[in-house]
Design a protein around this motif. Structure first.
Motif, short mmCIF file in Angstrom:
data_model
loop_
_atom_site.label_atom_id
_atom_site.label_comp_id
_atom_site.label_asym_id
_atom_site.label_seq_id
_atom_site.Cartn_x
_atom_site.Cartn_y
_atom_site.Cartn_z
N MET A 263 -49.51 -9.35 34.78
CA MET A 263 -48.43 -9.65 33.72
C MET A 263 -47.25 -10.72 34.51
O MET A 263 -46.88 -11.57 33.63
CB MET A 263 -47.60 -8.47 33.14
N SER A 264 -47.01 -10.52 35.62
CA SER A 264 -46.12 -11.43 35.86
C SER A 264 -46.21 -12.91 36.29
O SER A 264 -45.36 -13.82 36.72
CB SER A 264 -45.53 -10.83 37.33
N ASN A 265 -47.62 -13.04 36.28
CA ASN A 265 -48.28 -14.55 36.26
C ASN A 265 -48.04 -15.43 35.14
O ASN A 265 -48.32 -16.56 35.03
CB ASN A 265 -49.73 -14.52 36.69
N LEU A 266 -47.65 -14.61 34.01
CA LEU A 266 -47.37 -15.38 32.72
C LEU A 266 -46.34 -16.30 32.67
O LEU A 266 -45.22 -15.69 33.14
CB LEU A 266 -47.30 -14.33 31.46
N PRO A 267 -46.30 -17.42 32.04
CA PRO A 267 -45.22 -18.37 32.12
C PRO A 267 -43.99 -17.67 30.91
O PRO A 267 -44.27 -17.06 30.13
CB PRO A 267 -45.58 -19.62 31.38
N ASN A 268 -42.75 -17.82 31.28
CA ASN A 268 -41.84 -17.15 30.44
C ASN A 268 -41.45 -18.29 29.42
O ASN A 268 -40.85 -19.55 29.55
CB ASN A 268 -40.35 -17.16 31.32
N LEU A 269 -41.94 -18.20 28.15
CA LEU A 269 -41.88 -19.16 27.10
C LEU A 269 -40.52 -19.42 26.56
O LEU A 269 -39.98 -20.55 25.96
CB LEU A 269 -42.42 -18.61 25.85
N LEU A 270 -39.60 -18.50 26.82
CA LEU A 270 -38.11 -18.70 26.39
C LEU A 270 -37.17 -19.14 27.66
O LEU A 270 -35.97 -19.05 27.87
CB LEU A 270 -37.53 -17.09 25.68
N GLU A 271 -37.90 -19.77 28.80
CA GLU A 271 -37.07 -20.04 30.00
C GLU A 271 -35.95 -21.13 29.56
O GLU A 271 -34.76 -20.79 30.20
CB GLU A 271 -38.01 -20.45 31.01
N ASP A 272 -36.12 -21.94 28.87
CA ASP A 272 -35.21 -22.99 28.40
C ASP A 272 -34.14 -22.54 27.37
O ASP A 272 -33.41 -23.27 26.79
CB ASP A 272 -35.76 -24.01 28.26
N TYR A 273 -34.40 -21.32 26.96
CA TYR A 273 -33.35 -20.69 25.95
C TYR A 273 -32.40 -19.58 26.27
O TYR A 273 -32.40 -19.18 27.22
CB TYR A 273 -34.26 -20.10 24.98
N LEU A 274 -31.09 -20.04 25.66
CA LEU A 274 -30.05 -18.78 25.85
C LEU A 274 -29.81 -18.33 24.58
O LEU A 274 -29.74 -18.86 23.42
CB LEU A 274 -28.86 -19.41 26.46
N ASP A 275 -29.34 -17.13 24.48
CA ASP A 275 -29.03 -16.33 23.51
C ASP A 275 -27.69 -16.95 23.06
O ASP A 275 -26.92 -17.50 23.72
CB ASP A 275 -28.73 -14.58 23.78
N LEU A 276 -27.21 -16.84 21.79
CA LEU A 276 -26.01 -17.59 21.31
C LEU A 276 -24.77 -17.14 22.21
O LEU A 276 -24.04 -18.06 22.63
CB LEU A 276 -25.80 -17.07 19.72
N GLU A 277 -24.60 -15.65 22.62
CA GLU A 277 -23.59 -15.53 23.20
C GLU A 277 -23.34 -15.94 24.51
O GLU A 277 -22.33 -16.59 25.11
CB GLU A 277 -23.22 -13.93 23.22
N LEU A 278 -24.66 -16.14 25.11
CA LEU A 278 -24.65 -16.62 26.62
C LEU A 278 -24.62 -18.07 26.66
O LEU A 278 -23.85 -18.71 27.48
CB LEU A 278 -25.98 -16.45 27.23
N PHE A 279 -24.78 -18.79 25.49
CA PHE A 279 -24.90 -20.14 25.39
C PHE A 279 -23.25 -20.39 25.24
O PHE A 279 -22.57 -21.33 25.86
CB PHE A 279 -25.66 -20.75 24.13
#
Length: 77
Positions: free
Chosen positions: A1-17
């Protein structure tokens, strides 16, 4: 499972942004609700901001200093 790319890598939750840009989440929501507002994605109840797109949106809203007209330059010398 750890070999899968993180599709949300370039995204931040609203609060974190909001924390990244040193603004309240309510301010960021106002930006999103403007006619030419901050682009975002929603997955269920989660609001996600694509950081590279947000960066372009912020840079596109930069104000450029007014260039002095030639007549102003001539009278100043």
């Amino acid at each position: 499972m750890s070999n899968l790319p993180n599709l949300l890598e370039d995204y931040l939750d609203l609060e974190l942004f909001a924390a990244q840009v040193n603004r309240d989440a309510r301010t960021v929501r106002r930006w999103m609700n403007q006619p030419d507002g901050l682009p975002y994605s929603r997955i269920g109840n989660r609001i996600l901001v694509h950081v590279p797109t947000a960066r372009e949106w912020i840079f596109g809203r930069m104000h450029k200093p007014n260039a002095r007209r030639p007549s102003e330059l001539e009278s100043a010398s």
